[in-house]
Design a protein around this motif. Structure first.
Motif, PDB file in Angstrom:
ATOM      1  N   ASP A  66     -27.385 -54.396 -23.305  1.00 50.42           N
ATOM      2  CA  ASP A  66     -26.539 -53.582 -22.425  1.00 50.42           C
ATOM      3  C   ASP A  66     -26.237 -54.304 -21.120  1.00 50.42           C
ATOM      4  OD1 ASP A  66     -26.698 -51.663 -24.357  1.00 50.42           O
ATOM      5  OD2 ASP A  66     -28.094 -50.364 -23.258  1.00 50.42           O
ATOM      6  N   ARG A  67     -25.048 -54.049 -20.585  1.00 45.68           N
ATOM      7  CA  ARG A  67     -24.665 -54.639 -19.307  1.00 45.68           C
ATOM      8  C   ARG A  67     -25.589 -54.125 -18.195  1.00 45.68           C
ATOM      9  NH1 ARG A  67     -21.574 -56.678 -22.740  1.00 45.68           N
ATOM     10  NH2 ARG A  67     -19.632 -57.734 -22.209  1.00 45.68           N
ATOM     11  N   ASN A  68     -25.794 -54.955 -17.175  1.00 43.84           N
ATOM     12  CA  ASN A  68     -26.689 -54.590 -16.075  1.00 43.84           C
ATOM     13  C   ASN A  68     -25.935 -54.386 -14.768  1.00 43.84           C
ATOM     14  OD1 ASN A  68     -26.034 -57.254 -15.582  1.00 43.84           O
ATOM     15  ND2 ASN A  68     -28.105 -57.852 -14.918  1.00 43.84           N
ATOM     16  N   TYR A  69     -24.723 -53.819 -14.846  1.00 37.71           N
ATOM     17  CA  TYR A  69     -23.954 -53.540 -13.636  1.00 37.71           C
ATOM     18  C   TYR A  69     -23.130 -52.267 -13.862  1.00 37.71           C
ATOM     19  CZ  TYR A  69     -20.137 -55.551 -16.383  1.00 37.71           C
ATOM     20  OH  TYR A  69     -19.218 -55.804 -17.376  1.00 37.71           O
ATOM     21  N   GLU A  70     -22.685 -51.705 -12.743  1.00 39.57           N
ATOM     22  CA  GLU A  70     -21.895 -50.484 -12.774  1.00 39.57           C
ATOM     23  C   GLU A  70     -20.978 -50.474 -11.561  1.00 39.57           C
ATOM     24  OE1 GLU A  70     -20.489 -46.517 -12.640  1.00 39.57           O
ATOM     25  OE2 GLU A  70     -21.643 -47.408 -11.001  1.00 39.57           O
ATOM     26  N   PRO A  71     -19.707 -50.101 -11.702  1.00 38.12           N
ATOM     27  CA  PRO A  71     -19.078 -49.563 -12.904  1.00 38.12           C
ATOM     28  C   PRO A  71     -18.821 -50.629 -13.966  1.00 38.12           C
ATOM     29  CG  PRO A  71     -17.458 -49.814 -11.173  1.00 38.12           C
ATOM     30  CD  PRO A  71     -18.784 -50.139 -10.558  1.00 38.12           C
ATOM     31  N   ASN A  72     -18.777 -50.179 -15.226  1.00 35.19           N
ATOM     32  CA  ASN A  72     -18.401 -51.073 -16.319  1.00 35.19           C
ATOM     33  C   ASN A  72     -17.570 -50.307 -17.329  1.00 35.19           C
ATOM     34  OD1 ASN A  72     -20.046 -50.069 -18.669  1.00 35.19           O
ATOM     35  ND2 ASN A  72     -21.768 -50.599 -17.327  1.00 35.19           N
ATOM     36  N   SER A  73     -16.879 -51.065 -18.199  1.00 33.80           N
ATOM     37  CA  SER A  73     -16.022 -50.451 -19.218  1.00 33.80           C
ATOM     38  C   SER A  73     -16.637 -50.589 -20.601  1.00 33.80           C
ATOM     39  CB  SER A  73     -14.631 -51.097 -19.192  1.00 33.80           C
ATOM     40  OG  SER A  73     -14.741 -52.497 -19.445  1.00 33.80           O
ATOM     41  N   PHE A  74     -17.974 -50.721 -20.641  1.00 32.36           N
ATOM     42  CA  PHE A  74     -18.666 -50.896 -21.914  1.00 32.36           C
ATOM     43  C   PHE A  74     -19.498 -49.663 -22.313  1.00 32.36           C
ATOM     44  CE2 PHE A  74     -17.713 -55.111 -20.429  1.00 32.36           C
ATOM     45  CZ  PHE A  74     -17.362 -55.817 -21.580  1.00 32.36           C
ATOM     46  N   GLY A  75     -19.198 -48.531 -21.721  1.00 34.62           N
ATOM     47  CA  GLY A  75     -19.876 -47.303 -22.117  1.00 34.62           C
ATOM     48  C   GLY A  75     -21.239 -47.098 -21.503  1.00 34.62           C
ATOM     49  N   GLY A  76     -21.531 -47.776 -20.400  1.00 38.82           N
ATOM     50  CA  GLY A  76     -22.821 -47.610 -19.752  1.00 38.82           C
ATOM     51  C   GLY A  76     -22.934 -46.263 -19.060  1.00 38.82           C
ATOM     52  N   PRO A  77     -24.153 -45.859 -18.652  1.00 37.71           N
ATOM     53  CA  PRO A  77     -24.340 -44.563 -18.005  1.00 37.71           C
ATOM     54  C   PRO A  77     -23.558 -44.471 -16.694  1.00 37.71           C
ATOM     55  CG  PRO A  77     -26.330 -45.906 -17.842  1.00 37.71           C
ATOM     56  CD  PRO A  77     -25.421 -46.602 -18.795  1.00 37.71           C
ATOM     57  N   ALA A  78     -23.068 -43.251 -16.382  1.00 32.87           N
ATOM     58  CA  ALA A  78     -22.255 -43.032 -15.189  1.00 32.87           C
ATOM     59  C   ALA A  78     -22.792 -41.853 -14.408  1.00 32.87           C
ATOM     60  CB  ALA A  78     -20.796 -42.786 -15.586  1.00 32.87           C
ATOM     61  N   GLU A  79     -22.422 -41.803 -13.133  1.00 34.71           N
ATOM     62  CA  GLU A  79     -22.917 -40.742 -12.263  1.00 34.71           C
ATOM     63  C   GLU A  79     -22.310 -39.388 -12.624  1.00 34.71           C
ATOM     64  OE1 GLU A  79     -19.356 -42.326  -9.600  1.00 34.71           O
ATOM     65  OE2 GLU A  79     -21.099 -43.355 -10.455  1.00 34.71           O
ATOM     66  N   THR A  80     -22.991 -38.315 -12.180  1.00 34.86           N
ATOM     67  CA  THR A  80     -22.516 -36.962 -12.472  1.00 34.86           C
ATOM     68  C   THR A  80     -21.561 -36.440 -11.420  1.00 34.86           C
ATOM     69  OG1 THR A  80     -24.290 -35.855 -11.252  1.00 34.86           O
ATOM     70  CG2 THR A  80     -24.735 -36.444 -13.560  1.00 34.86           C
ATOM     71  N   GLY A  81     -21.673 -36.954 -10.195  1.00 32.45           N
ATOM     72  CA  GLY A  81     -20.852 -36.429  -9.112  1.00 32.45           C
ATOM     73  C   GLY A  81     -21.399 -35.159  -8.493  1.00 32.45           C
ATOM     74  N   ARG A  82     -22.566 -34.699  -8.982  1.00 31.97           N
ATOM     75  CA  ARG A  82     -23.169 -33.463  -8.450  1.00 31.97           C
ATOM     76  C   ARG A  82     -24.535 -33.782  -7.868  1.00 31.97           C
ATOM     77  NH1 ARG A  82     -24.543 -27.703 -11.553  1.00 31.97           N
ATOM     78  NH2 ARG A  82     -24.500 -26.420  -9.642  1.00 31.97           N
ATOM     79  N   PRO A  83     -24.714 -33.679  -6.555  1.00 30.12           N
ATOM     80  CA  PRO A  83     -26.015 -33.986  -5.948  1.00 30.12           C
ATOM     81  C   PRO A  83     -27.116 -33.078  -6.488  1.00 30.12           C
ATOM     82  CG  PRO A  83     -24.305 -33.830  -4.276  1.00 30.12           C
ATOM     83  CD  PRO A  83     -23.707 -33.315  -5.553  1.00 30.12           C
ATOM     84  N   LEU A  84     -28.366 -33.594  -6.476  1.00 23.54           N
ATOM     85  CA  LEU A  84     -29.493 -32.796  -6.944  1.00 23.54           C
ATOM     86  C   LEU A  84     -29.742 -31.600  -6.050  1.00 23.54           C
ATOM     87  CD1 LEU A  84     -32.133 -35.534  -7.895  1.00 23.54           C
ATOM     88  CD2 LEU A  84     -30.272 -34.607  -9.266  1.00 23.54           C
ATOM     89  N   SER A  85     -29.575 -31.786  -4.739  1.00 23.54           N
ATOM     90  CA  SER A  85     -29.834 -30.729  -3.776  1.00 23.54           C
ATOM     91  C   SER A  85     -28.623 -30.566  -2.869  1.00 23.54           C
ATOM     92  CB  SER A  85     -31.087 -31.047  -2.959  1.00 23.54           C
ATOM     93  OG  SER A  85     -30.980 -32.314  -2.339  1.00 23.54           O
ATOM     94  N   ALA A  86     -28.705 -29.620  -1.951  1.00 24.30           N
ATOM     95  CA  ALA A  86     -27.576 -29.333  -1.077  1.00 24.30           C
ATOM     96  C   ALA A  86     -27.638 -30.174   0.189  1.00 24.30           C
ATOM     97  CB  ALA A  86     -27.571 -27.850  -0.713  1.00 24.30           C
ATOM     98  N   PRO A  87     -26.499 -30.479   0.786  1.00 22.14           N
ATOM     99  CA  PRO A  87     -26.517 -31.251   2.032  1.00 22.14           C
ATOM    100  C   PRO A  87     -27.105 -30.445   3.176  1.00 22.14           C
ATOM    101  CG  PRO A  87     -24.301 -30.482   1.548  1.00 22.14           C
ATOM    102  CD  PRO A  87     -25.134 -30.141   0.354  1.00 22.14           C
ATOM    103  N   VAL A  88     -27.744 -31.139   4.096  1.00 24.21           N
ATOM    104  CA  VAL A  88     -28.337 -30.510   5.284  1.00 24.21           C
ATOM    105  C   VAL A  88     -27.523 -30.933   6.499  1.00 24.21           C
ATOM    106  CG1 VAL A  88     -30.400 -30.345   6.725  1.00 24.21           C
ATOM    107  CG2 VAL A  88     -30.624 -30.478   4.237  1.00 24.21           C
ATOM    108  N   ALA A  89     -27.085 -29.978   7.286  1.00 23.14           N
ATOM    109  CA  ALA A  89     -26.270 -30.283   8.460  1.00 23.14           C
ATOM    110  C   ALA A  89     -27.071 -31.056   9.496  1.00 23.14           C
ATOM    111  CB  ALA A  89     -25.741 -28.990   9.072  1.00 23.14           C
ATOM    112  N   VAL A  90     -26.437 -32.047  10.125  1.00 22.68           N
ATOM    113  CA  VAL A  90     -27.058 -32.819  11.198  1.00 22.68           C
ATOM    114  C   VAL A  90     -26.094 -32.868  12.372  1.00 22.68           C
ATOM    115  CG1 VAL A  90     -28.440 -34.227   9.638  1.00 22.68           C
ATOM    116  CG2 VAL A  90     -26.174 -35.016  10.293  1.00 22.68           C
TER     117      VAL A  90
END
Length: 489
Positions: A384-408
């Protein structure tokens, strides 16, 4: 040399070659010196020299067991964590208990906080909850942690733990007063790992499917009941059986008496935090149950011992940065430091692939990363390729954070925490003292006096006593007299 009779597997070298003789090394003639060509000898000795990994700087002395966490209440209004999604759902866990200050060869029955680390093997990856058997800690800022631990470990000159260092630091750090009151009280020396509570200690974030945020604290209440040792009982037990707590846990599970804990949480709506009477992210304070009553959410039972203590207890790696969707960090300044420090400690101790060892890797999910190579790398990625983004079907991000942002807000800098109406280093220590009955108070004072009287300088002893006097006038007066009486002997 007896020939192999076929009734047992054949002993081999690390590379799989059969071993002809495991009793005698190769020599130049009978009684002669060893030969460099004895690959089996040098392989065994080289492996023996490398069998141990560096012990943990803290929490070195530990025991562990596997078990199950079962959800007993609906918490979906508060978190979208999949492993908490329905009543009756079960998740495999591994729990490591430990002392904090002692080294790997220290005794179990000592006055010391106990680590209480839980690894949940969830379908969204592993969730590590790293806590203690007390709901608070000695300090509130991770920048002070190395200094604090240095006072608890061996002095660079004497090679021993020094009372002067311990009490000098605590006296100069009034925030430690609450935890020290816990530590020298009746619960300072648990009778076993089975007979103590566990706490996440830190404040964490829960977020539900609608994006609503809650601050949460975890409580693990022992179903075996609280049992503790007096200082005298502990000294005797530590001398007779240094492995007392490890042995007790293992034997209870072997005997079919699996220990369990009722799991509770305190939940604070995120909007409450700013106006709460003290900083809810301060690790030296508890949230009073009258303000946020604990609610039961599950039960944890430990029912399987590790087969190999080194592989599964020593090499177990916990990191509070291991979150799953629906759970995240808070602005707790101690937690923020630990998010880095715990994982980095294991990268140093065990290696960059520590998280892929059997005890640490996900059991109900699959780790899909672009990380490669390093010590203990098993080639699991193949071609498997060892970089991202790639066009070889490697794993990709979900776009949904695990938790909510905290205001600063504001500017960068080394800021002290925002001041709340009741931010004070002594209020909760005094409240804890006043909750105790007379017998508990007398034992607390005696335990503290025994420790403080061992310091060599009067100013260190006086400063230490002053912190407890600020917590409660009677507490301080009794302690001052007890210390003076002991130092006069």
């Amino acid at each position: 040399m007896a020939a192999h009779d076929g009734s047992r597997p054949i002993l081999t070298t690390e590379s799989g070659a059969p071993v002809a003789d495991n009793q005698n090394l190769e020599t130049a003639g009978v009684g002669g010196p060893a030969l460099l060509q004895d690959q089996h000898l040098f392989e065994k000795l080289a492996r023996f020299n490398r069998e141990r990994i560096p012990e943990r700087v803290v929490h070195a002395r530990g025991a562990g067991a596997y078990g199950t966490f079962t959800v007993t209440a609906d918490v979906t209004p508060y978190t979208r964590a999949a492993f908490l999604s329905e009543v009756g759902k079960e998740t495999e866990v591994f729990v490591r208990f430990s002392t904090v200050a002692g080294n790997l060869g220290a005794a179990d029955a000592v006055r010391d906080p106990r680590g209480f680390a839980v690894k949940f093997y969830t379908e969204d990856g592993n969730y590590d909850l790293v806590g203690n058997n007390t709901p608070v800690f000695f300090i509130k800022d991770a920048l002070k942690f190395p200094d604090f631990i240095h006072t608890q470990k061996r002095d660079p000159y004497t090679g021993s733990q020094e009372p002067d260092s311990v009490w000098d630091f605590w006296g100069l750090s009034p925030e430690a007063t609450h935890q020290v009151t816990w530590l020298f009280g009746d619960r300072g020396i648990p009778a076993s790992y089975r007979h103590m509570n566990g706490y996440g200690s830190h404040t964490f974030q829960w977020v539900n499917e609608d994006g609503e945020q809650f601050w949460v604290k975890y409580h693990f209440k022992t179903d075996q009941g609280i049992r503790n040792l007096t200082a005298e009982e502990a000294a005797e037990l530590a001398g007779k059986d240094p492995d007392s707590h490890q042995r007790d846990l293992r034997q209870a599970i072997e005997a079919g008496r699996p220990p369990s804990w009722t799991v509770q949480v305190q939940l604070m709506p995120a909007a409450d935090a700013a106006a709460y009477r003290f900083n809810p992210f301060d690790l030296t304070k508890v949230w009073p149950h009258a303000d946020y009553p604990p609610i039961e959410i599950g039960r944890m039972t430990l029912n399987r011992n590790p087969d190999n203590v080194f592989a599964e207890v020593e090499q177990s790696a916990f990191s509070p940065a291991h979150f799953v969707p629906g759970i995240g960090p808070s602005p707790d300044k101690m937690l923020q430091g630990r998010l880095f420090a715990y994982a980095d400690a294991h990268r140093y101790r065990v290696g960059i692939n520590a998280d892929q060892l059997p005890v640490n890797r996900p059991h109900a999910a699959e780790a899909r990363t672009y990380g490669r190579d390093g010590a203990l790398y098993d080639g699991r990625h193949g071609r498997d390729r060892n970089y991202e983004p790639n066009s070889f079907g490697g794993p990709a991000e979900t776009g949904r954070p695990l938790s909510a942002p905290v205001a600063v807000s504001g500017t960068t800098g080394t800021h002290a925490a925002a001041v709340h109406a009741e931010d004070d280093d002594f209020v909760q220590a005094g409240s804890l003292y006043r909750l105790m009955d007379e017998g508990e108070r007398a034992r607390l004072v005696a335990n503290l006096a025994g420790a403080i009287s061992a310091v060599s300088r009067d100013d260190i002893a006086e400063r230490a006593v002053a912190n407890f006097r600020a917590a409660d006038a009677e507490f301080g007066a009794r302690l001052e007299k007890a210390v003076a009486d002991r130092r006069a002997i």
